[in-house]
Design a protein around this motif. Sequence first.
Motif, PDB file in Angstrom:
ATOM      1  N   PHE A 105     -18.941 -12.079  -1.732  1.00  0.00           N
ATOM      2  CA  PHE A 105     -19.036 -11.973  -3.189  1.00  0.00           C
ATOM      3  C   PHE A 105     -18.004 -10.979  -3.711  1.00  0.00           C
ATOM      4  O   PHE A 105     -17.690  -9.990  -3.043  1.00  0.00           O
ATOM      5  CB  PHE A 105     -20.414 -11.437  -3.604  1.00  0.00           C
ATOM      6  N   ASP A 106     -17.522 -11.231  -4.915  1.00  0.00           N
ATOM      7  CA  ASP A 106     -16.668 -10.260  -5.610  1.00  0.00           C
ATOM      8  C   ASP A 106     -17.351  -9.679  -6.831  1.00  0.00           C
ATOM      9  O   ASP A 106     -17.016  -8.587  -7.263  1.00  0.00           O
ATOM     10  CB  ASP A 106     -15.335 -10.889  -6.000  1.00  0.00           C
ATOM     11  N   GLU A 107     -18.303 -10.412  -7.399  1.00  0.00           N
ATOM     12  CA  GLU A 107     -19.003  -9.961  -8.603  1.00  0.00           C
ATOM     13  C   GLU A 107     -20.497 -10.213  -8.461  1.00  0.00           C
ATOM     14  O   GLU A 107     -20.905 -11.249  -7.909  1.00  0.00           O
ATOM     15  CB  GLU A 107     -18.495 -10.726  -9.838  1.00  0.00           C
ATOM     16  N   PRO A 108     -21.336  -9.320  -8.991  1.00  0.00           N
ATOM     17  CA  PRO A 108     -22.783  -9.526  -8.915  1.00  0.00           C
ATOM     18  C   PRO A 108     -23.251 -10.835  -9.553  1.00  0.00           C
ATOM     19  O   PRO A 108     -24.230 -11.425  -9.098  1.00  0.00           O
ATOM     20  CB  PRO A 108     -23.369  -8.317  -9.654  1.00  0.00           C
ATOM     21  N   ASP A 109     -22.522 -11.321 -10.575  1.00  0.00           N
ATOM     22  CA  ASP A 109     -22.971 -12.558 -11.226  1.00  0.00           C
ATOM     23  C   ASP A 109     -22.738 -13.803 -10.356  1.00  0.00           C
ATOM     24  O   ASP A 109     -23.167 -14.893 -10.713  1.00  0.00           O
ATOM     25  CB  ASP A 109     -22.355 -12.720 -12.612  1.00  0.00           C
ATOM     26  N   GLN A 110     -22.091 -13.644  -9.210  1.00  0.00           N
ATOM     27  CA  GLN A 110     -21.943 -14.759  -8.270  1.00  0.00           C
ATOM     28  C   GLN A 110     -23.225 -14.983  -7.454  1.00  0.00           C
ATOM     29  O   GLN A 110     -23.357 -16.002  -6.793  1.00  0.00           O
ATOM     30  CB  GLN A 110     -20.777 -14.496  -7.312  1.00  0.00           C
ATOM     31  N   ILE A 111     -24.142 -14.033  -7.510  1.00  0.00           N
ATOM     32  CA  ILE A 111     -25.395 -14.163  -6.770  1.00  0.00           C
ATOM     33  C   ILE A 111     -26.284 -15.160  -7.485  1.00  0.00           C
ATOM     34  O   ILE A 111     -26.579 -15.008  -8.667  1.00  0.00           O
ATOM     35  CB  ILE A 111     -26.097 -12.789  -6.649  1.00  0.00           C
ATOM     36  N   ASP A 112     -26.686 -16.195  -6.760  1.00  0.00           N
ATOM     37  CA  ASP A 112     -27.565 -17.220  -7.307  1.00  0.00           C
ATOM     38  C   ASP A 112     -28.943 -17.024  -6.678  1.00  0.00           C
ATOM     39  O   ASP A 112     -29.097 -17.222  -5.474  1.00  0.00           O
ATOM     40  CB  ASP A 112     -27.005 -18.596  -6.973  1.00  0.00           C
ATOM     41  N   PRO A 113     -29.948 -16.641  -7.468  1.00  0.00           N
ATOM     42  CA  PRO A 113     -31.271 -16.393  -6.896  1.00  0.00           C
ATOM     43  C   PRO A 113     -31.850 -17.598  -6.144  1.00  0.00           C
ATOM     44  O   PRO A 113     -32.528 -17.423  -5.138  1.00  0.00           O
ATOM     45  CB  PRO A 113     -32.133 -16.042  -8.102  1.00  0.00           C
ATOM     46  N   THR A 114     -31.554 -18.792  -6.594  1.00  0.00           N
ATOM     47  CA  THR A 114     -32.090 -19.973  -5.912  1.00  0.00           C
ATOM     48  C   THR A 114     -31.380 -20.186  -4.582  1.00  0.00           C
ATOM     49  O   THR A 114     -32.014 -20.270  -3.531  1.00  0.00           O
ATOM     50  CB  THR A 114     -31.953 -21.221  -6.807  1.00  0.00           C
ATOM     51  N   ARG A 115     -30.078 -20.268  -4.623  1.00  0.00           N
ATOM     52  CA  ARG A 115     -29.291 -20.567  -3.427  1.00  0.00           C
ATOM     53  C   ARG A 115     -29.363 -19.422  -2.408  1.00  0.00           C
ATOM     54  O   ARG A 115     -29.676 -19.628  -1.241  1.00  0.00           O
ATOM     55  CB  ARG A 115     -27.846 -20.845  -3.846  1.00  0.00           C
ATOM     56  N   HIS A 116     -29.081 -18.217  -2.863  1.00  0.00           N
ATOM     57  CA  HIS A 116     -29.060 -17.080  -1.934  1.00  0.00           C
ATOM     58  C   HIS A 116     -30.478 -16.644  -1.560  1.00  0.00           C
ATOM     59  O   HIS A 116     -30.698 -16.157  -0.458  1.00  0.00           O
ATOM     60  CB  HIS A 116     -28.201 -15.951  -2.512  1.00  0.00           C
ATOM     61  N   GLY A 117     -31.423 -16.862  -2.465  1.00  0.00           N
ATOM     62  CA  GLY A 117     -32.826 -16.631  -2.131  1.00  0.00           C
ATOM     63  C   GLY A 117     -33.281 -17.571  -1.023  1.00  0.00           C
ATOM     64  O   GLY A 117     -34.074 -17.194  -0.156  1.00  0.00           O
ATOM     65  N   TRP A 118     -32.775 -18.804  -1.027  1.00  0.00           N
ATOM     66  CA  TRP A 118     -33.085 -19.764   0.036  1.00  0.00           C
ATOM     67  C   TRP A 118     -32.630 -19.212   1.394  1.00  0.00           C
ATOM     68  O   TRP A 118     -33.383 -19.243   2.375  1.00  0.00           O
ATOM     69  CB  TRP A 118     -32.397 -21.089  -0.269  1.00  0.00           C
ATOM     70  N   LEU A 119     -31.405 -18.690   1.448  1.00  0.00           N
ATOM     71  CA  LEU A 119     -30.876 -18.135   2.692  1.00  0.00           C
ATOM     72  C   LEU A 119     -31.698 -16.917   3.132  1.00  0.00           C
ATOM     73  O   LEU A 119     -32.043 -16.785   4.312  1.00  0.00           O
ATOM     74  CB  LEU A 119     -29.405 -17.750   2.521  1.00  0.00           C
ATOM     75  N   ILE A 120     -32.030 -16.066   2.207  1.00  0.00           N
ATOM     76  CA  ILE A 120     -32.837 -14.873   2.518  1.00  0.00           C
ATOM     77  C   ILE A 120     -34.200 -15.293   3.058  1.00  0.00           C
ATOM     78  O   ILE A 120     -34.674 -14.760   4.067  1.00  0.00           O
ATOM     79  CB  ILE A 120     -32.955 -13.972   1.273  1.00  0.00           C
ATOM     80  N   ALA A 121     -34.848 -16.249   2.392  1.00  0.00           N
ATOM     81  CA  ALA A 121     -36.166 -16.713   2.859  1.00  0.00           C
ATOM     82  C   ALA A 121     -36.083 -17.294   4.267  1.00  0.00           C
ATOM     83  O   ALA A 121     -36.934 -17.039   5.109  1.00  0.00           O
ATOM     84  CB  ALA A 121     -36.726 -17.756   1.879  1.00  0.00           C
ATOM     85  N   ARG A 122     -35.034 -18.086   4.529  1.00  0.00           N
ATOM     86  CA  ARG A 122     -34.849 -18.661   5.869  1.00  0.00           C
ATOM     87  C   ARG A 122     -34.669 -17.541   6.897  1.00  0.00           C
ATOM     88  O   ARG A 122     -35.202 -17.623   7.998  1.00  0.00           O
ATOM     89  CB  ARG A 122     -33.643 -19.607   5.901  1.00  0.00           C
ATOM     90  N   ALA A 123     -33.917 -16.512   6.558  1.00  0.00           N
ATOM     91  CA  ALA A 123     -33.711 -15.407   7.506  1.00  0.00           C
ATOM     92  C   ALA A 123     -35.006 -14.656   7.767  1.00  0.00           C
ATOM     93  O   ALA A 123     -35.316 -14.342   8.915  1.00  0.00           O
ATOM     94  CB  ALA A 123     -32.623 -14.466   6.984  1.00  0.00           C
ATOM     95  N   LEU A 124     -35.765 -14.383   6.720  1.00  0.00           N
ATOM     96  CA  LEU A 124     -36.991 -13.598   6.874  1.00  0.00           C
ATOM     97  C   LEU A 124     -38.091 -14.350   7.629  1.00  0.00           C
ATOM     98  O   LEU A 124     -39.040 -13.731   8.100  1.00  0.00           O
ATOM     99  CB  LEU A 124     -37.511 -13.136   5.510  1.00  0.00           C
ATOM    100  N   THR A 125     -37.962 -15.663   7.719  1.00  0.00           N
ATOM    101  CA  THR A 125     -38.966 -16.472   8.416  1.00  0.00           C
ATOM    102  C   THR A 125     -38.339 -17.237   9.600  1.00  0.00           C
ATOM    103  O   THR A 125     -38.922 -18.203  10.083  1.00  0.00           O
ATOM    104  CB  THR A 125     -39.615 -17.474   7.444  1.00  0.00           C
ATOM    105  N   TYR A 126     -37.234 -16.813  10.073  1.00  0.00           N
ATOM    106  CA  TYR A 126     -36.424 -17.539  11.051  1.00  0.00           C
ATOM    107  C   TYR A 126     -37.199 -17.930  12.314  1.00  0.00           C
ATOM    108  O   TYR A 126     -37.008 -19.017  12.845  1.00  0.00           O
ATOM    109  CB  TYR A 126     -35.193 -16.710  11.423  1.00  0.00           C
ATOM    110  N   HIS A 127     -38.042 -17.060  12.824  1.00  0.00           N
ATOM    111  CA  HIS A 127     -38.738 -17.323  14.094  1.00  0.00           C
ATOM    112  C   HIS A 127     -40.152 -17.898  13.903  1.00  0.00           C
ATOM    113  O   HIS A 127     -40.908 -17.963  14.871  1.00  0.00           O
ATOM    114  CB  HIS A 127     -38.799 -16.051  14.937  1.00  0.00           C
ATOM    115  N   LEU A 128     -40.477 -18.323  12.703  1.00  0.00           N
ATOM    116  CA  LEU A 128     -41.798 -18.934  12.491  1.00  0.00           C
ATOM    117  C   LEU A 128     -41.772 -20.402  12.873  1.00  0.00           C
ATOM    118  O   LEU A 128     -40.824 -21.082  12.743  1.00  0.00           O
ATOM    119  CB  LEU A 128     -42.228 -18.793  11.026  1.00  0.00           C
TER     120      LEU A 128
END
Length: 128
Positions: A105-128
Amino acid sequence: MRPFNDPAIQAVFAAYPEPTRAGALKLRELVFETAGSLPDAPPLQEALRWGQPAYLAPKGSTIRLGGHKAARFALFVHCQSRLMGEFTSAFPGEDRIDGNRAVLFDEPDQIDPTRHGWLIARALTYHL
């Protein structure tokens, strides 16, 4: 902004240049919001790993936030996981990616809560 429980982590954020700090703090909020929205929300631990703020869940894969040589800030995942491959398959061409380890990222407004939240959720539940 969510308060810090560890002064060492707060110091790392404070030491980032402003563009990095603003983006990393926005990603930090998204990590905590995403973790709290998961079913049976896993306990989230904030710690330092490799000198960067890191977020760990008992059945997850570590997420790290910090600067990057090719961008102002990045969201890092474990490079030997399937996470980045799954992310780029689900959202092809939507982000700058560093191999199998980071979204850039270069700017905070590039963060997409849906898209990047999806990646975060997958990481936090990776071994389930």
